[in-house]
Motif scaffolding. Structure first.
Motif, mmCIF file in Angstrom:
data_model
loop_
_atom_site.group_PDB
_atom_site.id
_atom_site.type_symbol
_atom_site.label_atom_id
_atom_site.label_comp_id
_atom_site.label_asym_id
_atom_site.label_seq_id
_atom_site.Cartn_x
_atom_site.Cartn_y
_atom_site.Cartn_z
ATOM 1 N N GLU A 71 -13.063 10.432 18.685
ATOM 2 C CA GLU A 71 -12.418 11.149 17.353
ATOM 3 C C GLU A 71 -11.803 10.109 16.523
ATOM 4 O O GLU A 71 -11.012 9.445 17.014
ATOM 5 C CB GLU A 71 -11.481 12.117 18.199
ATOM 6 C CG GLU A 71 -11.995 13.315 19.103
ATOM 7 C CD GLU A 71 -12.966 14.246 18.274
ATOM 8 O OE1 GLU A 71 -12.551 14.460 17.025
ATOM 9 O OE2 GLU A 71 -14.169 14.605 18.617
ATOM 10 N N PRO A 72 -12.004 10.452 14.946
ATOM 11 C CA PRO A 72 -11.327 9.731 14.298
ATOM 12 C C PRO A 72 -9.741 9.973 14.510
ATOM 13 O O PRO A 72 -9.176 11.016 14.859
ATOM 14 C CB PRO A 72 -11.635 10.341 12.988
ATOM 15 C CG PRO A 72 -12.820 11.218 13.021
ATOM 16 C CD PRO A 72 -12.674 11.764 14.730
ATOM 17 N N LYS A 73 -9.266 9.013 14.322
ATOM 18 C CA LYS A 73 -7.433 8.907 14.194
ATOM 19 C C LYS A 73 -6.959 8.698 13.003
ATOM 20 O O LYS A 73 -7.349 7.607 12.198
ATOM 21 C CB LYS A 73 -6.962 7.903 15.250
ATOM 22 C CG LYS A 73 -5.441 7.767 15.190
ATOM 23 C CD LYS A 73 -5.084 6.814 16.189
ATOM 24 C CE LYS A 73 -3.494 7.090 16.401
ATOM 25 N NZ LYS A 73 -3.060 6.036 17.380
ATOM 26 N N VAL A 74 -6.165 9.517 12.159
ATOM 27 C CA VAL A 74 -5.729 9.591 10.927
ATOM 28 C C VAL A 74 -4.316 9.120 10.857
ATOM 29 O O VAL A 74 -3.613 9.593 11.695
ATOM 30 C CB VAL A 74 -5.977 10.760 10.148
ATOM 31 C CG1 VAL A 74 -5.357 10.703 8.584
ATOM 32 C CG2 VAL A 74 -7.578 11.225 10.058
ATOM 33 N N ILE A 75 -3.864 7.894 10.169
ATOM 34 C CA ILE A 75 -2.522 7.674 9.994
ATOM 35 C C ILE A 75 -2.143 7.520 8.774
ATOM 36 O O ILE A 75 -2.879 6.864 7.778
ATOM 37 C CB ILE A 75 -2.378 6.185 10.845
ATOM 38 C CG1 ILE A 75 -2.875 6.145 12.157
ATOM 39 C CG2 ILE A 75 -0.716 5.616 10.469
ATOM 40 C CD1 ILE A 75 -3.152 4.941 12.611
ATOM 41 N N GLU A 76 -1.007 8.204 8.061
ATOM 42 C CA GLU A 76 -0.632 8.185 6.840
ATOM 43 C C GLU A 76 0.729 7.595 6.651
ATOM 44 O O GLU A 76 1.539 7.612 7.528
ATOM 45 C CB GLU A 76 -0.445 9.762 6.478
ATOM 46 C CG GLU A 76 -1.890 10.301 6.352
ATOM 47 C CD GLU A 76 -1.625 11.707 5.475
ATOM 48 O OE1 GLU A 76 -0.454 12.433 5.605
ATOM 49 O OE2 GLU A 76 -2.772 12.426 5.503
ATOM 50 N N PHE A 77 0.759 6.739 5.485
ATOM 51 C CA PHE A 77 2.051 5.987 5.514
ATOM 52 C C PHE A 77 2.230 5.701 4.164
ATOM 53 O O PHE A 77 1.182 5.912 3.194
ATOM 54 C CB PHE A 77 2.083 4.486 6.294
ATOM 55 C CG PHE A 77 0.896 3.551 6.005
ATOM 56 C CD1 PHE A 77 1.120 2.566 5.138
ATOM 57 C CD2 PHE A 77 -0.240 3.886 6.769
ATOM 58 C CE1 PHE A 77 0.043 1.691 4.881
ATOM 59 C CE2 PHE A 77 -1.271 2.931 6.416
ATOM 60 C CZ PHE A 77 -1.131 1.870 5.435
ATOM 61 N N LEU B 173 0.793 -1.238 0.090
ATOM 62 C CA LEU B 173 0.043 -0.095 -0.013
ATOM 63 C C LEU B 173 0.954 1.278 0.013
ATOM 64 O O LEU B 173 1.731 1.397 0.894
ATOM 65 C CB LEU B 173 -1.009 -0.080 1.409
ATOM 66 C CG LEU B 173 -1.690 -1.356 1.247
ATOM 67 C CD1 LEU B 173 -2.701 -0.906 2.526
ATOM 68 C CD2 LEU B 173 -2.650 -1.368 0.092
ATOM 69 N N GLN B 174 0.674 2.023 -0.989
ATOM 70 C CA GLN B 174 1.409 3.317 -1.051
ATOM 71 C C GLN B 174 0.573 4.388 -0.946
ATOM 72 O O GLN B 174 -0.435 4.467 -1.335
ATOM 73 C CB GLN B 174 2.006 3.454 -2.474
ATOM 74 C CG GLN B 174 3.071 4.548 -2.826
ATOM 75 C CD GLN B 174 3.545 4.358 -4.209
ATOM 76 O OE1 GLN B 174 2.995 3.928 -5.229
ATOM 77 N NE2 GLN B 174 4.748 4.666 -4.218
ATOM 78 N N ASP B 175 1.128 5.488 -0.435
ATOM 79 C CA ASP B 175 0.417 6.859 -0.387
ATOM 80 C C ASP B 175 -1.007 6.612 0.263
ATOM 81 O O ASP B 175 -2.147 7.003 0.087
ATOM 82 C CB ASP B 175 -0.028 7.566 -1.598
ATOM 83 C CG ASP B 175 1.228 7.773 -2.534
ATOM 84 O OD1 ASP B 175 2.529 8.008 -1.778
ATOM 85 O OD2 ASP B 175 1.243 7.800 -3.660
ATOM 86 N N ALA B 176 -1.013 5.554 1.527
ATOM 87 C CA ALA B 176 -1.971 5.266 2.076
ATOM 88 C C ALA B 176 -2.529 6.167 3.323
ATOM 89 O O ALA B 176 -1.526 6.902 4.076
ATOM 90 C CB ALA B 176 -1.708 3.993 2.825
ATOM 91 N N THR B 177 -3.846 6.530 3.592
ATOM 92 C CA THR B 177 -4.369 7.346 4.784
ATOM 93 C C THR B 177 -5.349 6.547 5.354
ATOM 94 O O THR B 177 -6.416 5.660 4.491
ATOM 95 C CB THR B 177 -5.137 8.382 4.124
ATOM 96 O OG1 THR B 177 -4.220 9.416 3.469
ATOM 97 C CG2 THR B 177 -5.798 9.232 5.150
ATOM 98 N N ALA B 178 -5.199 5.964 6.612
ATOM 99 C CA ALA B 178 -5.886 5.144 7.478
ATOM 100 C C ALA B 178 -6.636 6.011 8.379
ATOM 101 O O ALA B 178 -6.150 6.806 8.775
ATOM 102 C CB ALA B 178 -5.258 4.235 8.008
#
Length: 130
Positions: free
Chosen positions: A124-130, A111-116
């Motif tokens: 509250e939403p938790k955003v993780i980018e990798f 997975l590239q340019d991923a936003t989870a």
């Protein structure tokens, strides 16, 4: 990325969405593996899902676990290296009766340019980018 991996492993089954022309397609998946600091999934090149990701690598993944859910938007990039295939098959030995690191059908993708985004009701939403 580790938290995303752990969420998918805990969920066991996640759902992968692809595009087939203008038609969305969703199906269950179960492989999630970290190799060389990238999050990988696995399928067969002969399956329509692999052909859909080759035509349009944008995917979304969704799973639920323990009252929370995760959505991951990413590009699925094929890694044809033997080492990547071997690593996935070592992590999932049950696949070895159908796949091999040396066959032309095993398809591992990272997975590239991923936003989870991990969410739950009331949290509250938790955003993780990798």
């Amino acid at each position: 990325m580790q938290e995303v991996y752990e969420f998918l492993k805990k969920a066991g089954t996640y759902y992968l969405a692809t595009a087939d022309g203008d038609q969305p397609r969703v199906r269950p998946f179960g492989t999630a593996h970290i190799f060389e600091d990238k999050l990988y999934i696995q399928t067969a090149k002969s399956k329509p899902v692999a052909q859909q990701m080759a035509a349009n690598p944008k995917v979304e993944i969704c799973a639920m676990s323990g009252g929370a859910w995760i959505r991951i938007a990413a590009k699925a990039i094929t890694d044809d290296r033997r080492e990547a295939k071997e690593s996935m098959l070592e992590a999932y030995p049950s696949l070895k009766d159908r796949y091999s690191a040396d066959d032309d059908n095993t398809n591992v993708l990272y997975l590239q340019d991923a936003t989870a985004t991990i969410e739950s009701f009331g949290g509250e939403p938790k955003v993780i980018e990798f």
